[in-house]
Design a protein around this motif. Structure first.
Motif, PDB file in Angstrom:
ATOM      1  N   ALA A 128      35.688  43.778  34.000  1.00 20.40           N
ATOM      2  CA  ALA A 128      35.387  44.401  35.292  1.00 20.40           C
ATOM      3  C   ALA A 128      36.221  45.672  35.443  1.00 20.40           C
ATOM      4  N   GLU A 129      35.765  46.520  36.349  1.00 24.28           N
ATOM      5  CA  GLU A 129      36.526  47.725  36.699  1.00 24.28           C
ATOM      6  C   GLU A 129      37.322  47.353  37.950  1.00 24.28           C
ATOM      7  N   ILE A 130      38.629  47.313  37.846  1.00 29.63           N
ATOM      8  CA  ILE A 130      39.455  46.911  38.984  1.00 29.63           C
ATOM      9  C   ILE A 130      39.914  48.168  39.726  1.00 29.63           C
ATOM     10  N   PRO A 131      39.621  48.271  41.018  1.00 29.45           N
ATOM     11  CA  PRO A 131      39.976  49.487  41.763  1.00 29.45           C
ATOM     12  C   PRO A 131      41.454  49.847  41.586  1.00 29.45           C
ATOM     13  N   GLY A 132      41.703  51.075  41.163  1.00 30.49           N
ATOM     14  CA  GLY A 132      43.084  51.565  41.017  1.00 30.49           C
ATOM     15  C   GLY A 132      43.751  51.183  39.710  1.00 30.49           C
ATOM     16  N   LEU A 133      43.137  50.240  38.962  1.00 29.13           N
ATOM     17  CA  LEU A 133      43.798  49.753  37.738  1.00 29.13           C
ATOM     18  C   LEU A 133      42.930  49.906  36.493  1.00 29.13           C
ATOM     19  N   GLY A 134      41.701  50.336  36.668  1.00 21.65           N
ATOM     20  CA  GLY A 134      40.825  50.585  35.512  1.00 21.65           C
ATOM     21  C   GLY A 134      40.221  49.324  34.948  1.00 21.65           C
ATOM     22  N   ARG A 135      39.806  49.427  33.664  1.00 17.05           N
ATOM     23  CA  ARG A 135      39.042  48.345  33.070  1.00 17.05           C
ATOM     24  C   ARG A 135      39.928  47.134  32.782  1.00 17.05           C
ATOM     25  N   ALA A 136      39.446  45.982  33.192  1.00 14.00           N
ATOM     26  CA  ALA A 136      40.133  44.729  32.873  1.00 14.00           C
ATOM     27  C   ALA A 136      39.276  44.003  31.851  1.00 14.00           C
ATOM     28  N   ASP A 180      45.969  41.011  29.537  1.00 15.88           N
ATOM     29  CA  ASP A 180      46.210  42.214  30.339  1.00 15.88           C
ATOM     30  C   ASP A 180      45.123  42.358  31.420  1.00 15.88           C
ATOM     31  N   GLY A 181      43.915  41.930  31.084  1.00 19.11           N
ATOM     32  CA  GLY A 181      42.842  41.949  32.084  1.00 19.11           C
ATOM     33  C   GLY A 181      43.161  41.002  33.236  1.00 19.11           C
ATOM     34  N   GLU A 194      53.409  35.099  34.758  1.00 21.30           N
ATOM     35  CA  GLU A 194      53.841  34.705  36.107  1.00 21.30           C
ATOM     36  C   GLU A 194      55.052  35.541  36.549  1.00 21.30           C
ATOM     37  N   GLU A 195      56.013  35.705  35.610  1.00 22.13           N
ATOM     38  CA  GLU A 195      57.223  36.478  35.954  1.00 22.13           C
ATOM     39  C   GLU A 195      56.875  37.938  36.182  1.00 22.13           C
ATOM     40  N   ASP A 196      55.999  38.461  35.337  1.00 25.69           N
ATOM     41  CA  ASP A 196      55.598  39.872  35.434  1.00 25.69           C
ATOM     42  C   ASP A 196      54.928  40.142  36.790  1.00 25.69           C
ATOM     43  N   ILE A 197      54.002  39.252  37.173  1.00 29.18           N
ATOM     44  CA  ILE A 197      53.270  39.465  38.434  1.00 29.18           C
ATOM     45  C   ILE A 197      54.231  39.394  39.621  1.00 29.18           C
ATOM     46  N   ARG A 256      51.314  50.526  37.954  1.00 28.23           N
ATOM     47  CA  ARG A 256      51.453  49.368  37.054  1.00 28.23           C
ATOM     48  C   ARG A 256      50.211  49.188  36.181  1.00 28.23           C
ATOM     49  N   GLY A 257      49.268  50.118  36.254  1.00 31.07           N
ATOM     50  CA  GLY A 257      47.985  49.968  35.563  1.00 31.07           C
ATOM     51  C   GLY A 257      48.064  50.057  34.051  1.00 31.07           C
TER      52      GLY A 257
END
Ligand code: SF4
Length: 506
Positions: free
Chosen positions: A156-164, A169-170, A228-231, A505-506
């Motif tokens: 999907a294309e995630i607004p502000g973050l580009g292609r997931a 990483d997606g 989990e830690e990263d998020i 963070r994208g």
């Protein structure tokens, strides 16, 4: 199993009124992180006081006790039909005594059943297991945060973050966006449970089950633990903060589970839970039905959360008493802390829809008045009067299609709610001379204590307790101006700034 109903009643009461130990520890850290005297600091102080008040009064931490959802593990031979019946009886009793708000509404007619029983309500999931005890877990997750759940289908294309893409990483991009889109509307700081994989239904169920992990546990899957830690650390750079007022703490926990999927699908399902994270569990003796032990309670220790008495005030708070004039309202600016006193009226979804096409009952006027987006818990006294036992704000954005018109039609000067409203309301505030005041979401006990008297009620029969128009007399009811009559909106500002932080963070 003579004691089973009593055990379930204790579970409901404790879950509603007394937050779990691991949640308390996470909230305590957030209180320490926010600067004293800031909007975020004020929010966290109010939350801390509210948590203590709920324990003292054995009353709901937040007025929205959600859709009671039970997850039960039962051993071979346990009578599930009996347990289901007893759970329903306990839910009715907990509703009667105000531990649960009557929340079961017919989806088409809008009629509230009044006792929290309805089609598929309460939600009860049974699963077998090979242990001797019966495990009953309960989560009370209110509508404000439930509405911020979100599901992504990758790629999907995630607004502000580009292609997931369909990789870790997606998933990361989905989760950053999930936290961002919630802003303060789900009563941040919050927690997310995530289900990666499964189908649309099982993905959401897996996400909700992650909310039964301890906040301080470690994911056995190293990749998921790293994510989990990263998020958690990334989300806390967004600056959304408590209630979306800006601040250091946006997210308090992230728990991710995975399930196999079919080759054609890749779902990332997110269950967002507010700070009022009410879930507990009990282990029950299968012979007697009595509670053998509690889960998410460390050493049965209930620590006081608040330091000192009352919320910290500066003396610069503005006292607002209806009827409010155009001049007073236009002098208020975003960031001002106000203390409302005198008359206040509630109105939420059913009321806004109704009032677009009908007038107020004869003799009722709210000209220059204060409308509170709130679905309180209200009990009737033996003399026929009412008492409010929980009364925090509900999510205001649901009224966006109606609000500006309702302000104009009724001559309102102040709207109180949580999470902010959109451009149509902002324009309406400017045109008609009104303000939007953000109360602290979930602080149901704190605000109930500000209500000195219920002076009347309209539409109770047609709309039910949460949706009726209650008339209150209040004293020292604190809120923050987040949208003023001069076209300024704190919510618009925080949303834009946090979008930049997320994009980096994208
Ligand atoms: S704290 Fe906020 S999001 Fe949570 S249940 Fe209460 S009103 Fe809803």
């Amino acid at each position: 199993m003579n004691h089973f109903r009593e055990s379930i009643l204790s579970l409901i009461t404790e879950t509603s009124a007394n937050l779990p130990s691991d949640v308390r520890t996470a909230i305590q850290k957030a209180i320490g992180a926010e600067a004293e005297g800031s909007r975020a600091g004020l929010s966290m102080s109010t939350i801390a006081l509210n948590i203590d008040m709920a324990v003292d009064r054995v009353a709901p931490v937040c007025q929205d006790t959600g859709m009671p959802t039970f997850f039960i593990h039962s051993p071979r031979g346990a009578d599930q039909l009996f347990m289901q019946q007893e759970i329903m009886e306990a839910v009715v009793e907990a509703t009667r005594t105000g531990k649960l708000r009557p929340n079961a509404v017919d989806s088409i007619s809008g009629k509230n059943s009044g006792n929290n029983l309805g089609c598929h309500v309460p939600v009860i999931h049974f699963e077998p297991w090979d242990k001797d005890d019966i495990e009953v877990r309960l989560i009370l997750k209110g509508g404000g945060c439930e509405n911020k759940n979100i599901q992504y289908s990758l790629p999907a294309e995630i607004p502000g973050l580009g292609r997931a893409a369909r990789d870790i990483d997606g998933v990361r991009k989905c989760l950053l966006h999930a936290v961002w889109q919630a802003q303060g509307q789900g009563c941040s700081p919050g927690f997310i449970g995530v289900g990666v994989g499964g189908d649309r239904t099982s993905g959401y169920e897996l996400a909700k089950k992650q909310l039964f992990r301890r906040v301080d546990d470690t994911n056995p899957d190293a990749d998921l633990q790293g994510l989990e830690e990263d998020i958690l650390s990334s989300a806390n750079t967004f600056g959304i903060g408590p209630m979306g007022f800006g601040g250091k703490t946006t997210l308090l926990g992230c728990k991710i589970g995975k399930a196999h999927r079919v080759p054609a699908s890749f779902f990332v399902s997110v269950a967002y839970n507010c700070w009022a994270y009410r879930r507990l569990g009990i282990l029950v003796d299968p012979e007697t039905g009595a509670i053998n032990s509690w889960q998410f309670r460390d050493n049965d220790e209930i620590k006081q959360m608040a330091e000192g008495e009352g919320i910290p005030l500066t003396g610069r708070e503005v006292v607002l008493e209806a009827p409010l004039s155009d001049e007073v309202v236009r002098s208020l600016k975003v960031g001002d802390v106000v203390m409302v006193k005198g008359a206040m009226h509630t109105g939420r979804d059913a009321f806004h829809h109704y009032i677009m096409h009908h007038d107020l009952p004869e003799g009722v006027s709210v000209e220059g008045g204060v409308l509170y987006h709130c679905g309180p818990v209200v009990l009737k006294n033996s003399d026929g009067s009412y008492r409010v036992t929980a009364a925090g704000p509900t999510t205001s954005i649901r009224e966006e299609p109606y609000q500006a018109d309702v302000i104009e039609k009724l001559g309102l000067r102040a709207i109180i709610g949580k999470g902010g409203m959109g451009p149509k309301t902002l324009a309406g505030l400017q045109e008609h001379g009104a303000v939007y005041l953000n109360a602290i979401g979930g602080a149901a006990q704190y605000y109930a204590a500000c209500i000195k008297k219920v002076t009347g009620v309209d539409f109770l029969e047609e709309m039910g307790v949460p949706e009726a128009m209650w008339h209150f007399d209040v004293e020292a009811f604190p809120a923050i101006v987040t949208m003023d009559a001069n076209g300024n909106s704190l919510h618009r500002e925080i949303e834009a700034d946090s979008a930049h932080a997320m994009e980096s963070r994208g």
